[in-house]
Design a protein around this motif. Structure first.
Motif, PDB file in Angstrom:
ATOM      1  N   ILE A   1    -157.445   7.497  -8.278  1.00  0.00           N
ATOM      2  CA  ILE A   1    -156.601   7.602  -9.471  1.00  0.00           C
ATOM      3  C   ILE A   1    -157.437   7.410 -10.742  1.00  0.00           C
ATOM      4  CG2 ILE A   1    -154.693   6.532 -10.741  1.00  0.00           C
ATOM      5  CD1 ILE A   1    -153.384   5.982  -7.982  1.00  0.00           C
ATOM      6  N   LEU A   2    -158.370   6.468 -10.704  1.00  0.00           N
ATOM      7  CA  LEU A   2    -159.229   6.264 -11.880  1.00  0.00           C
ATOM      8  C   LEU A   2    -160.063   7.509 -12.150  1.00  0.00           C
ATOM      9  CD1 LEU A   2    -160.390   2.545 -11.424  1.00  0.00           C
ATOM     10  CD2 LEU A   2    -158.587   3.423 -12.925  1.00  0.00           C
TER      11      LEU A   2
ATOM     12  N   LYS B   1    -151.038   4.175 -20.017  1.00  0.00           N
ATOM     13  CA  LYS B   1    -150.120   4.933 -19.171  1.00  0.00           C
ATOM     14  C   LYS B   1    -150.936   6.061 -18.552  1.00  0.00           C
ATOM     15  CE  LYS B   1    -145.218   5.994 -19.338  1.00  0.00           C
ATOM     16  NZ  LYS B   1    -145.038   6.678 -18.193  1.00  0.00           N
ATOM     17  N   LEU B   2    -151.328   5.850 -17.324  1.00  0.00           N
ATOM     18  CA  LEU B   2    -152.225   6.816 -16.674  1.00  0.00           C
ATOM     19  C   LEU B   2    -151.463   8.048 -16.192  1.00  0.00           C
ATOM     20  CD1 LEU B   2    -154.378   4.458 -14.408  1.00  0.00           C
ATOM     21  CD2 LEU B   2    -154.922   5.316 -16.685  1.00  0.00           C
ATOM     22  N   LYS B   3    -152.214   9.118 -15.889  1.00  0.00           N
ATOM     23  CA  LYS B   3    -151.626  10.298 -15.234  1.00  0.00           C
ATOM     24  C   LYS B   3    -151.705  10.085 -13.723  1.00  0.00           C
ATOM     25  CE  LYS B   3    -154.515  13.086 -17.141  1.00  0.00           C
ATOM     26  NZ  LYS B   3    -155.353  14.257 -17.085  1.00  0.00           N
ATOM     27  N   TYR B   4    -150.692  10.545 -13.023  1.00  0.00           N
ATOM     28  CA  TYR B   4    -150.687  10.374 -11.571  1.00  0.00           C
ATOM     29  C   TYR B   4    -150.325  11.673 -10.871  1.00  0.00           C
ATOM     30  CZ  TYR B   4    -150.725   5.390 -12.555  1.00  0.00           C
ATOM     31  OH  TYR B   4    -151.062   4.149 -13.005  1.00  0.00           O
ATOM     32  N   ASP B   5    -150.981  11.924  -9.753  1.00  0.00           N
ATOM     33  CA  ASP B   5    -150.578  13.030  -8.890  1.00  0.00           C
ATOM     34  C   ASP B   5    -150.230  12.405  -7.534  1.00  0.00           C
ATOM     35  OD1 ASP B   5    -150.285  15.270  -7.361  1.00  0.00           O
ATOM     36  OD2 ASP B   5    -152.437  15.661  -7.194  1.00  0.00           O
ATOM     37  N   LEU B   6    -149.030  11.874  -7.447  1.00  0.00           N
ATOM     38  CA  LEU B   6    -148.655  11.136  -6.234  1.00  0.00           C
ATOM     39  C   LEU B   6    -147.464  11.792  -5.547  1.00  0.00           C
ATOM     40  CD1 LEU B   6    -149.023   7.482  -7.607  1.00  0.00           C
ATOM     41  CD2 LEU B   6    -150.663   8.733  -6.206  1.00  0.00           C
TER      42      LEU B   6
ATOM     43  N   ILE C   1    -161.673   7.774 -15.717  1.00  0.00           N
ATOM     44  CA  ILE C   1    -162.063   6.417 -16.133  1.00  0.00           C
ATOM     45  C   ILE C   1    -163.275   5.996 -15.317  1.00  0.00           C
ATOM     46  CG2 ILE C   1    -161.357   3.987 -16.156  1.00  0.00           C
ATOM     47  CD1 ILE C   1    -158.492   5.006 -16.670  1.00  0.00           C
ATOM     48  N   LYS C   2    -164.347   5.698 -15.989  1.00  0.00           N
ATOM     49  CA  LYS C   2    -165.585   5.293 -15.306  1.00  0.00           C
ATOM     50  C   LYS C   2    -165.367   3.969 -14.588  1.00  0.00           C
ATOM     51  CE  LYS C   2    -169.715   7.209 -17.348  1.00  0.00           C
ATOM     52  NZ  LYS C   2    -170.827   6.895 -18.244  1.00  0.00           N
TER      53      LYS C   2
ATOM     54  N   VAL D   1    -148.295   1.172  -7.144  1.00  0.00           N
ATOM     55  CA  VAL D   1    -149.670   1.475  -7.583  1.00  0.00           C
ATOM     56  C   VAL D   1    -149.676   1.897  -9.049  1.00  0.00           C
ATOM     57  CG1 VAL D   1    -149.960   3.932  -6.909  1.00  0.00           C
ATOM     58  CG2 VAL D   1    -151.893   2.396  -6.814  1.00  0.00           C
ATOM     59  N   LYS D   2    -148.625   2.617  -9.460  1.00  0.00           N
ATOM     60  CA  LYS D   2    -148.533   3.009 -10.879  1.00  0.00           C
ATOM     61  C   LYS D   2    -148.440   1.772 -11.779  1.00  0.00           C
ATOM     62  CE  LYS D   2    -146.050   7.325 -10.158  1.00  0.00           C
ATOM     63  NZ  LYS D   2    -144.728   7.970 -10.301  1.00  0.00           N
TER      64      LYS D   2
END
Lengths: 439, 206
Positions: free
Chosen positions: B26-27, B181-186, B32-33, B170-171
């Protein structure tokens, strides 16, 4: 009374045998009538008990063949179960009504959790421990519990035959007065410097807790290890095998029907045990070269112009499951892989799924695999596992209706089809393939 | 971002690596490093360098050996948690954060004491969290199904890949961790979660 129990059990055995059934029922009756019935029997000249996470049936079956070929009278629990009922059935079969033995050799495969129950009554001459790893944690608990239980039940008169390459197995050799014979495999072309699985069951020295150094791994946790303080080194082997296309040991050459490492270990421990028991060496080698053992975990069939392979893959037993995955990744050509199960366990209705993450599904991250068909009620759980291991979800097809999943697979297969299935689906596919004359 | 996966090769009975993999995926998806530090008994721990610490479950013997190692950093861990840094603990490792495990002094972050008894197993579907429990720990304050919280410390007896099986969790966890607020492909994870509940839990009362 015991005589009567044996007569009843033997009758049951006779009837069921005539009906073509391999069963543990006679032993079950006998134990029901006298729970200490195992005390009643005289043991033959040689008693060999085999346990371990994988390979028990193959090892017991192969030893049975060696002794039979070499002219001994031998009985084994190959047709029955490896729990106490099955063990008792085999011992009844090997005995006369008065409890005296009528065979030369008894070869018994015993489930890890039943060792203590059986060893309460019987002290075998030889006890083989082929490997030990995480397996059905909801049933067994973890391997430390299994280890301790077995360890406590070993009598010091028993001659131990231990896999030197498995650090969890050589732990049985610590602080014991028993006679011990070690076997192992030298580094070979399948060995790797790094472990191929994320999770080793034993990575640290059990004495000083320093990290063990592995010069190489053969498979799973098995390999050549030493402790930096030399507190826990791989023992030197009494019988060391060299695996090429064949298995070489003591300058003898043994053909293998496949070069999977677990097969080589299975054959090697049988050679070792028979040699230790002074079976004629020529006969051991000849019988091993004429083995006609059916490999239970692998069936081949035809799909259109390609090959289909059923690989029995045991849920909750990464050591076994990884063998199926490694088999697929070693094969050449374009592949379709089908994976599925309808139940997590045949023994209980608990749906732990964590074990999926201890299996090296990352091996499916492979260009030669065109499609991956995920079958049954856990199809999406499998998909998530594969995706987490960076396998491309574009390759996934889903068939939740497991009863018709064989047709679905046959229809959607590109290249050769490999079916990694738990017992439930594996046997369903075998039946359905037989019905169609494909197997 | 530095993720310390503690005792990765020692406390790892229940597919714990799944949690690390999904965090990392997800990172990466959000560019995100980050770096996962695989640390264990032979390593020196430097809590001031970590943004997230994860610990999984192990055998009873291994847990006590790990506790001995971790106890050297008792004050560092306390400071780390007081500084609102992130910890995730799954399975019996949560035992280490109480006052004691049987007669062994523990890290004393929480007030509970742990005794060992017979083994208990349970499928969990509680507060929308799916999971599984298999342990012999008896905690004086918490139930097996609880999520034990203090600042950004999250602990539970639920085993293994809790982040993979619970997409909403996990979100929440990663949004908090990154403070974004991250992007997710879940989609697949959500489908698996829903399918599992449909297949097995629909008639079960929470």
């Amino acid at each position: 009374m015991n005589r009567l129990i044996i007569i009843i059990s033997k009758l049951a055995y006779f009837v069921l045998h005539k009906l073509g059934r391999g069963t543990s029922f006679p032993g079950k009756i006998a134990l029901k009538l006298n729970k200490n019935i195992l005390n009643y029997f005289e043991m033959p000249r040689t008693t060999i008990f085999v346990t371990g996470t994988t390979g028990k049936t193959s090892v017991a079956g192969t030893l049975y063949e060696i002794y039979k070929y070499s002219g001994y009278k031998v009985v084994s629990n190959l047709k029955g179960s490896n729990l106490i009922d099955g063990v008792t059935t085999a011992i009844i079969e090997a005995s006369k009504i008065n409890g005296k033995t009528k065979v030369d050799v008894l070869v018994i495969e015993v489930d890890e959790r039943y060792v203590k129950k059986v060893f309460k009554f019987i002290t075998p001459k030889y006890f083989i421990i082929n490997n030990l790893s995480r397996d059905q944690l909801a049933r067994n608990g973890h391997f430390e519990l299994v280890f301790k239980e077995i360890d406590k039940s070993i009598d010091e008169k028993t001659h131990l035959i231990l896999n030197a390459d498995d650090p969890l197995v050589t732990k049985f050799g610590l602080n014991k007065k028993n006679k011990i014979t070690y076997y192992g495999l030298k580094e070979n072309k399948y060995s790797t410097k790094k472990n191929r699985i994320d999770t080793l069951d034993l990575a640290y020295c059990p004495k000083c807790h320093k990290k063990l150094i592995f010069d190489y791994f053969n498979y799973g946790n098995l390999g050549y290890y030493h402790c930096p303080n030399n507190d826990y080194n791989r023992p030197s082997c009494d019988f060391e095998g060299i695996l090429t296309k064949v298995l070489k040991v003591e300058n003898e050459t043994i053909k293998l029907n496949n070069t999977a490492l677990y097969s080589a270990y299975n054959i090697l421990v049988c050679y070792t045990t028979a040699r230790v028991d002074n079976v004629d060496k020529d006969k051991i080698v000849k019988s091993l070269n004429n083995l006609s053992l059916k490999v239970k975990r692998l069936n081949e069939f035809k799909v259109k112009n390609n090959k289909g392979t059923l690989l029995l893959s045991k849920n909750e037993t990464p050591l076994s499951y990884n063998q199926s995955l490694e088999y697929v990744s070693r094969e050449k050509g374009t592949k379709t892989v089908a994976i599925g199960f309808t139940r997590v366990s045949g023994r209980y209705d608990l749906k732990d799924l964590s074990w999926l993450y201890d299996i090296n599904f990352e091996l499916l991250n492979d260009k030669s695999i065109e499609k991956i068909i995920l079958i049954g009620p856990f199809a999406y759980d499998l998909a998530v596992r594969l995706k987490t291991g960076n396998v491309d979800p574009k390759k996934f097809l889903y068939c939740l209706d497991y009863k018709n999943s064989l047709d679905y697979c046959l229809k959607h297969t590109k290249g050769d089809l490999y079916c990694l299935l738990y017992f439930d689906l594996n046997y369903l596919y075998i039946d359905q393939l037989k019905e169609r004359g494909l197997l | 971002m530095k993720i310390a996966y503690l005792y990765y090769d020692f406390l790892n009975l229940y597919g714990e690596s799944g949690n690390i993999k999904i965090i990392s995926n997800i990172l990466k998806y959000n560019k995100i490093k980050h770096e996962v530090l695989y640390l264990s008994l032979d390593d020196k721990l430097e809590f001031d360098k970590y943004d997230l610490v994860y610990i999984g479950s192990g055998t009873e013997d291994n847990l006590l050996i790990a506790l001995k190692h971790l106890s050297k950093y008792k004050n560092d861990i306390k400071k780390y948690i007081d500084d609102n840094k992130f910890v995730l603990v799954t399975g019996n490792s949560i035992d280490m954060f109480g006052k004691k495990i049987e007669d062994n002094k523990a890290l004393n972050i929480f007030d509970y004491e742990v005794t060992k008894g017979s083994r208990k197993m349970e499928e969990v579907y509680h507060n929308n969290i799916l999971g599984f429990i298999n342990n012999n720990s008896y905690n004086s304050e918490y139930n097996d199904i609880d999520i034990i919280r203090k600042n950004n410390f999250y602990g539970t007896y639920i085993l293994g890949p809790i982040l993979v099986r619970n997409p909403e969790f996990v979100k929440l966890f990663l949004n908090n961790l990154t403070n974004k607020k991250l992007k997710y492909d879940l989609k697949l994870e959500t489908k698996a979660y829903n399918q599992f509940i449909k297949n097995f839990k629909e008639n079960v009362n929470e």
